[in-house]
Enzyme design. Structure first.
Site, PDB file in Angstrom:
ATOM      1  N   LYS A 299     -11.674  -1.750   6.991  1.00 38.90           N
ATOM      2  CA  LYS A 299     -10.815  -2.668   7.723  1.00 38.90           C
ATOM      3  C   LYS A 299     -11.256  -2.738   9.182  1.00 38.90           C
ATOM      4  O   LYS A 299     -11.474  -3.806   9.722  1.00 38.90           O
ATOM      5  CB  LYS A 299      -9.347  -2.226   7.641  1.00 38.90           C
TER       6      LYS A 299
ATOM      7  N   TRP B 256       0.834  -1.213   0.000  1.00 41.47           N
ATOM      8  CA  TRP B 256       0.000   0.000   0.000  1.00 41.47           C
ATOM      9  C   TRP B 256       0.859   1.249   0.000  1.00 41.47           C
ATOM     10  O   TRP B 256       0.541   2.235  -0.675  1.00 41.47           O
ATOM     11  CB  TRP B 256      -0.975  -0.013   1.172  1.00 41.47           C
TER      12      TRP B 256
ATOM     13  N   ASP C 231      -1.328   6.696   6.386  1.00 39.96           N
ATOM     14  CA  ASP C 231      -2.441   5.808   6.038  1.00 39.96           C
ATOM     15  C   ASP C 231      -2.632   4.886   7.242  1.00 39.96           C
ATOM     16  O   ASP C 231      -1.752   4.097   7.568  1.00 39.96           O
ATOM     17  CB  ASP C 231      -2.053   5.010   4.786  1.00 39.96           C
TER      18      ASP C 231
HETATM   19  C1  LIG Z   1      -6.938  -1.923   2.192  1.00 45.10           C
HETATM   20  C2  LIG Z   1      -5.926  -0.869   2.269  1.00 45.10           C
HETATM   21  C3  LIG Z   1      -5.811   0.138   1.302  1.00 45.10           C
HETATM   22  C4  LIG Z   1      -6.682   0.191   0.080  1.00 45.10           C
HETATM   23  O1  LIG Z   1      -7.969   0.530   0.419  1.00 45.10           O
HETATM   24  P1  LIG Z   1      -9.107   0.785  -0.658  1.00 45.10           P
HETATM   25  O2  LIG Z   1     -10.185   1.402   0.167  1.00 45.10           O
HETATM   26  O3  LIG Z   1      -9.477  -0.526  -1.242  1.00 45.10           O
HETATM   27  O4  LIG Z   1      -8.588   1.723  -1.679  1.00 45.10           O
HETATM   28  C5  LIG Z   1      -4.855   1.117   1.487  1.00 45.10           C
HETATM   29  N1  LIG Z   1      -4.058   1.106   2.562  1.00 45.10           N
HETATM   30  C6  LIG Z   1      -4.135   0.159   3.507  1.00 45.10           C
HETATM   31  C7  LIG Z   1      -3.211   0.199   4.675  1.00 45.10           C
HETATM   32  C8  LIG Z   1      -5.070  -0.859   3.401  1.00 45.10           C
HETATM   33  O5  LIG Z   1      -5.143  -1.803   4.330  1.00 45.10           O
END
Ligand SMILES: *Cc1c(COP(=O)(O)O)cnc(C)c1O
Length: 360
Positions: free
Chosen positions: A195, A101, A171
């Site tokens: 998540k 990511w 993030d």
């Molecule tokens: C799942 C995830 C993403 C991507 O998320 P989307 O909503 O599918 O774009 C980005 N960063 C992390 C840390 C993730 O776990």
């Protein structure tokens, strides 16, 4: 009705209490005679839902007044572009690449300016967090970017990087609300909620006000400007109404439970059950350097692909689902987010012990 123990990395398990409440309100939300899905985002009822959600989140995370909370769409992945488009005033940013990511965010930023990869743990399949105490931070960097919890690899930062005064952007998709954090240490904190917080379709951005300006990359679409969403309290256009409503319920669930200090205590206890077992097991092994282990995502392997597959198959049949590891790591991964009950982890470990005995 039969619910499984769902170890999915995302979309993931939600608190049963929240789902039940939503079910009860499905046809008639508080005497409105309609579902939250059916109401105008400009209605009085919805105004209270989104305002209360924001107030509860501010309360939970102790968000300072000089930060805006935005409820947006496009997933975490859209932030990979929005961040450089809005924040790269000098056209320079530093990225620490600790997983897929972070790498995707870095690659996206390369399209909009000079993105520097200042550290990486790719040399060992992202199984650790690099030492970030004295990195070559660029003189003119607009921000330093991290992915705080690496969903696929199961690592997390226990110490934030020394950004040498530069704005930190994080993030937090897979560790959102799993423990208290000091918001004032960041310029931007963002996460897709699917998540650890709610249903897919909502991304929450917590951004310091001085970073929200008109000075964005030329050609930045209206919908990708933080300012338009901040000026309109996340109601510039139709927001992901139902998703925000469920997030609001999860915030209330967390507050009732005792807030993020309490959640952290529970998460540490829960993760310890699994990690302690992995450390003593002769069959299963964790794949991450101990000091960098995530509280949320726990990857492990037997070292034998056929046995891994057998384990996943038998676990699924026993009601422990979505344990297959990410295709880039193999093996297994148990995501044990906030809503995974302690009992789910205890029973999983019992099951693993039994499997170990049978396959010794
Ligand atoms: C799942 C995830 C993403 C991507 O998320 P989307 O909503 O599918 O774009 C980005 N960063 C992390 C840390 C993730 O776990």
């Amino acid at each position: 009705m039969s619910r499984v123990y769902n170890f999915s990395a995302g979309p993931a398990v939600l608190p049963e209490e929240v789902l039940k409440e939503a079910a009860e309100e499905m046809l008639d939300y508080k005497g409105t005679g309609m579902s939250v899905m059916e109401m105008s985002h400009r209605s009085k009822a919805y105004d209270s839902i989104i305002k209360e959600a924001e107030a509860d989140l501010r309360d939970l995370m102790k968000i300072p007044d000089n930060y805006k909370v935005l409820f947006l769409q496009g997933g975490a992945s859209q932030q990979f572009a929005m961040i450089p488009m809005n924040l790269m005033k000098n056209g320079v940013a530093d990225y620490i690449v600790t997983g897929q990511w972070a790498k995707k965010a870095y690659q996206e930023a390369c399209m909009y300016g000079k993105a520097n990869k200042i550290a990486s743990s790719e040399d060992k399949t992202f199984s650790y967090i690099p030492d970030c105490s004295d990195l070559p931070i660029s003189e003119d960097a607009d921000y330093v970017y991290i992915c705080q919890n690496n969903t696929i690899y199961g690592t997390k930062y226990n110490t934030l990087p020394n950004t040498k005064g530069k704005t930190l952007v994080a993030d937090v998709s897979s560790c959102f609300l799993s423990e208290p954090i000091d918001v004032s240490k960041y310029g931007v904190i963002y996460g897709g909620v699917q998540k650890n917080v709610g249903p897919a379709g909502v991304v929450i951005v917590i951004i310091r006000e001085d970073l929200i300006t008109e000075d964005v990359l030329p050609g930045t679409p209206t919908m990708l400007r933080y300012k338009i969403h901040a000026d309109n309290d996340s109601l510039y256009n139709t927001p992901p109404c139902y998703g925000i409503y469920i997030c609001g319920k999860v915030f209330k669930w967390l507050k009732k439970l005792g807030g993020l200090e309490k959640m952290k205590e529970i998460n540490e206890k829960k993760a310890k059950i699994l990690y302690d077992f992995l450390d003593e097991s002769k069959l299963f092994k964790g794949t991450v350097r101990k000091e960098d282990r995530s509280l949320m995502n726990v990857p492990f392997v037997t070292g034998n692909e056929e046995l891994d597959a057998k384990f996943v198959k038998e676990a699924t049949a026993a009601g422990f689902v979505n344990l297959k590891g990410h295709r880039t790591v193999g093996g297994m991964r148990a995501s044990i987010y906030n809503a995974m009950p302690m009992e789910g982890v205890e029973k999983l470990v019992e099951f693993m012990k039994k499997f170990e005995e049978e396959n010794a």
